[in-house]
Write a protein that holds these residues in place. Structure first.
Motif, mmCIF file in Angstrom:
data_model
loop_
_atom_site.group_PDB
_atom_site.id
_atom_site.type_symbol
_atom_site.label_atom_id
_atom_site.label_comp_id
_atom_site.label_asym_id
_atom_site.label_seq_id
_atom_site.Cartn_x
_atom_site.Cartn_y
_atom_site.Cartn_z
ATOM 1 N N LEU A 248 46.998 28.421 33.078
ATOM 2 C CA LEU A 248 46.779 29.209 34.291
ATOM 3 C C LEU A 248 46.867 30.704 33.985
ATOM 4 N N ILE A 249 47.812 31.093 33.129
ATOM 5 C CA ILE A 249 47.949 32.498 32.737
ATOM 6 C C ILE A 249 46.717 32.961 31.961
ATOM 7 N N ILE A 250 46.259 32.146 31.023
ATOM 8 C CA ILE A 250 45.088 32.524 30.225
ATOM 9 C C ILE A 250 43.845 32.622 31.107
ATOM 10 N N TYR A 251 43.689 31.677 32.022
ATOM 11 C CA TYR A 251 42.517 31.711 32.901
ATOM 12 C C TYR A 251 42.565 32.931 33.816
ATOM 13 N N SER A 252 43.745 33.230 34.347
ATOM 14 C CA SER A 252 43.906 34.417 35.182
ATOM 15 C C SER A 252 43.539 35.673 34.402
ATOM 16 N N ALA A 253 43.881 35.702 33.110
ATOM 17 C CA ALA A 253 43.562 36.853 32.259
ATOM 18 C C ALA A 253 42.053 37.007 32.083
ATOM 19 N N VAL A 254 41.355 35.898 31.874
ATOM 20 C CA VAL A 254 39.896 35.948 31.720
ATOM 21 C C VAL A 254 39.248 36.478 32.995
ATOM 22 N N VAL A 255 39.694 35.974 34.137
ATOM 23 C CA VAL A 255 39.124 36.396 35.421
ATOM 24 C C VAL A 255 39.397 37.878 35.675
ATOM 25 N N SER A 256 40.647 38.299 35.486
ATOM 26 C CA SER A 256 40.993 39.695 35.764
ATOM 27 C C SER A 256 40.277 40.647 34.808
ATOM 28 N N THR A 257 40.091 40.238 33.544
ATOM 29 C CA THR A 257 39.371 41.081 32.586
ATOM 30 C C THR A 257 37.900 41.201 32.970
ATOM 31 N N SER A 258 37.321 40.117 33.464
ATOM 32 C CA SER A 258 35.907 40.149 33.858
ATOM 33 C C SER A 258 35.667 41.131 34.999
ATOM 34 N N THR A 259 36.616 41.241 35.918
ATOM 35 C CA THR A 259 36.443 42.171 37.041
ATOM 36 C C THR A 259 36.899 43.585 36.682
ATOM 37 N N LEU A 260 37.987 43.702 35.903
ATOM 38 C CA LEU A 260 38.490 45.025 35.532
ATOM 39 C C LEU A 260 37.488 45.773 34.657
ATOM 40 N N THR A 261 36.803 45.056 33.779
ATOM 41 C CA THR A 261 35.780 45.692 32.941
ATOM 42 C C THR A 261 34.706 46.335 33.813
ATOM 43 N N MET A 262 34.294 45.626 34.856
ATOM 44 C CA MET A 262 33.253 46.159 35.737
ATOM 45 C C MET A 262 33.727 47.383 36.503
ATOM 46 N N VAL A 263 35.011 47.407 36.870
ATOM 47 C CA VAL A 263 35.547 48.540 37.635
ATOM 48 C C VAL A 263 35.237 49.862 36.941
ATOM 49 N N TRP A 264 35.328 49.881 35.606
ATOM 50 C CA TRP A 264 35.128 51.125 34.868
ATOM 51 C C TRP A 264 33.662 51.432 34.595
ATOM 52 N N PHE A 265 32.771 50.542 35.038
ATOM 53 C CA PHE A 265 31.340 50.797 34.887
ATOM 54 C C PHE A 265 30.630 50.990 36.226
ATOM 55 N N ILE A 266 31.352 50.849 37.319
ATOM 56 C CA ILE A 266 30.712 50.963 38.633
ATOM 57 C C ILE A 266 30.078 52.333 38.830
ATOM 58 N N GLN A 267 30.825 53.394 38.548
ATOM 59 C CA GLN A 267 30.295 54.739 38.773
ATOM 60 C C GLN A 267 29.140 55.057 37.820
ATOM 61 N N ILE A 268 29.198 54.511 36.595
ATOM 62 C CA ILE A 268 28.085 54.666 35.652
ATOM 63 C C ILE A 268 26.840 53.966 36.204
ATOM 64 N N TYR A 269 27.036 52.780 36.787
ATOM 65 C CA TYR A 269 25.908 52.043 37.372
ATOM 66 C C TYR A 269 25.315 52.820 38.543
ATOM 67 N N TRP A 270 26.167 53.370 39.391
ATOM 68 C CA TRP A 270 25.670 54.143 40.529
ATOM 69 C C TRP A 270 24.837 55.337 40.063
ATOM 70 N N MET A 271 25.293 56.001 39.008
ATOM 71 C CA MET A 271 24.527 57.135 38.486
ATOM 72 C C MET A 271 23.180 56.665 37.935
ATOM 73 N N ALA A 272 23.186 55.519 37.223
ATOM 74 C CA ALA A 272 21.940 54.974 36.674
ATOM 75 C C ALA A 272 20.984 54.552 37.785
ATOM 76 N N ALA A 273 21.542 54.111 38.917
ATOM 77 C CA ALA A 273 20.721 53.687 40.056
ATOM 78 C C ALA A 273 20.373 54.859 40.976
ATOM 79 N N HIS A 274 20.736 56.078 40.569
ATOM 80 C CA HIS A 274 20.424 57.308 41.315
ATOM 81 C C HIS A 274 21.051 57.332 42.709
ATOM 82 N N VAL A 275 22.269 56.820 42.793
ATOM 83 C CA VAL A 275 23.018 56.910 44.049
ATOM 84 C C VAL A 275 23.588 58.327 44.153
ATOM 85 N N PRO A 276 23.386 59.028 45.274
ATOM 86 C CA PRO A 276 23.925 60.390 45.421
ATOM 87 C C PRO A 276 25.446 60.404 45.283
ATOM 88 N N ILE A 277 25.964 61.417 44.608
ATOM 89 C CA ILE A 277 27.402 61.487 44.336
ATOM 90 C C ILE A 277 28.226 61.535 45.621
#
Length: 423
Positions: A248-277
């Motif tokens: 359960l701990i290992i699975y929770s780690a996989v899930v949290s890493t999958s979402t946490l990784t995206m958190v740090w790319f959201i603003q990069i994605y918005w810039m690539a998609a030309h979303v106004p700042i």
């Protein structure tokens, strides 16, 4: 001549609102409310919606940004379990207060820095602050929930409410910081992060930790003398001695890493998609509200889906989102990011409930710290690698790598969960 009655001095009119506030702080029966408030105050961050822009303004690449977060995770690796053990042995309230001191120091360091090393100092201080609170607040929530109601469904609901309070807080602060404060400067929201971190102290000081019996106090005294031994024993127990807790701990780690990784790319994605700042704050707030609403209803979702489908959904949704975002970098595909926040809203209350139901009261904070530790360890390895893929290749390739990686890891762990009859 003045009459006797005219000389009578009337007593001050009591202020009911002021009395209600004082009663709230002094009451010993509203710990859950106070813990919700602490979670909300700690999770609020005025700078989060523009933090990547702030880093970019100071010349950091995505590899360096994800490396910062990786080093934060490594600092958590070093301090997570010892601080969880401190909370178990010396008091969860003390642990939360110490964590608040480090958090304030971390934001102050950030507000004064403009280099990688300066930001790293802030990250390490914030990591230590995070560790002192991580596990201690959830363990207190579980302890107080048990006094009122028995059963995992009660904890899922209570922890879910705490998670929703955190996300609503981040929604409000990110909207204010990203849409208004950042118009002054990208550093200006960080000054407000310092002020917000200070507000934790009066609430934390008013917490009432459940009284221990004389037997528990004596046992605690003996455990303090061998706290390192206990810490290592609990780590070994949770990762080797108890197969259910381990997977359960290992699975929770996989899930949290999958979402946490995206958190740090959201603003990069918005810039690539030309979303106004100027829309960053509102969009970030919307994502937080999605996560908060899901977290509030996590107990209902888990009850309807049951254990097996709940666990499978936690990894399937992020993988689908990575595929969709990688195929379409456009403003209309921004909505796919919400899938990550559906999972973020479900993950903590559901997984912590499953784990808490398998461990004793005196070891919960330490084992919850182990859970967080494994997740951070995983991100410390994966995060910078994905940042490197982005810098060398492209955002779409980075998302494709994430989809394949997390689908593979999730499938493998799900097989072990099924093998051990946890699905």
């Amino acid at each position: 001549m003045l009459s006797k009655s005219s000389l009578t001095i009337s007593s001050p009119t009591p202020n009911p609102e002021k009395e209600d506030v004082m009663n709230w702080f002094t009451s010993k029966t509203n710990n859950l409310q106070k813990l919700y408030v602490i979670k909300a105050l700690r999770s609020g961050m005025f700078s989060i919606a523009i933090i990547i822009l702030f880093f970019k303004q100071h010349g950091l690449s995505m590899r360096e940004i994800t490396l910062l977060q990786s080093l934060f995770a490594i600092a958590v690796l070093l301090f997570e379990v010892p601080t969880g053990n401190y909370a178990d042995n010396y008091g969860k309230k003390k642990s939360i207060l110490i964590g608040g001191c480090f958090s304030v120091s971390g934001y102050v360091a950030y507000s004064l820095s403009s280099t990688f090393l300066g930001f790293l100092t802030g990250e390490i201080l914030l990591a230590i602050g995070f560790c002192f609170v991580s596990g201690a607040d959830s363990a207190l929530i579980y302890d107080n929930t048990e006094q009122d109601q028995e059963g995992n469904q009660s904890f899922i609901k209570t922890e879910g409410n705490g998670g929703s309070a955190s996300m609503f807080s981040e929604a409000i602060t990110s909207f204010i910081g990203g849409s208004f404060l950042a118009l002054v400067s990208l550093r200006f929201p960080i000054y407000f992060d310092v002020l917000l971190a200070l507000t934790v102290f009066p609430v934390a000081l008013s917490l009432h930790e459940p009284e221990k019996t004389e037997e528990e106090k004596q046992q605690q005294k003996e455990e303090r003398e061998s706290s390192i031994t206990k810490m290592l024993r609990i780590m070994k127990y949770s990762l080797h001695g108890h197969v259910e807790i381990k997977w359960l701990i290992i699975y929770s780690a996989v899930v949290s890493t999958s979402t946490l990784t995206m958190v740090w790319f959201i603003q990069i994605y918005w810039m690539a998609a030309h979303v106004p700042i100027f829309m960053f704050g509102g969009l970030w707030a919307t994502l937080m509200c999605v996560g908060a609403l899901v977290s509030m209803r996590a107990h209902v979702i888990e009850k309807k889906l049951k254990r097996k489908r709940s666990l499978i959904a936690l990894i399937v949704l992020p993988v689908i989102a990575y595929v969709l975002l990688g195929l379409h970098v456009a403003w209309w595909s921004v909505s796919f990011i919400a899938l990550f926040y559906v999972v973020r809203g479900m993950n903590n209350p559901i997984m912590k409930s499953y784990i808490n139901g398998l461990v004793s009261k005196k070891e919960r904070a330490t084992i919850l710290s182990v859970q967080s530790l494994i997740g951070r360890w995983m991100f410390a390895i994966i995060g910078p690698c994905i940042g490197w893929v982005h810098d060398v290749y492209s955002l779409q390739i980075a998302f494709a790598v994430c989809a394949v990686l997390f689908a593979t890891m999730g499938f493998i762990v799900l097989m072990f969960l099924h093998k051990n009859r946890l699905l």
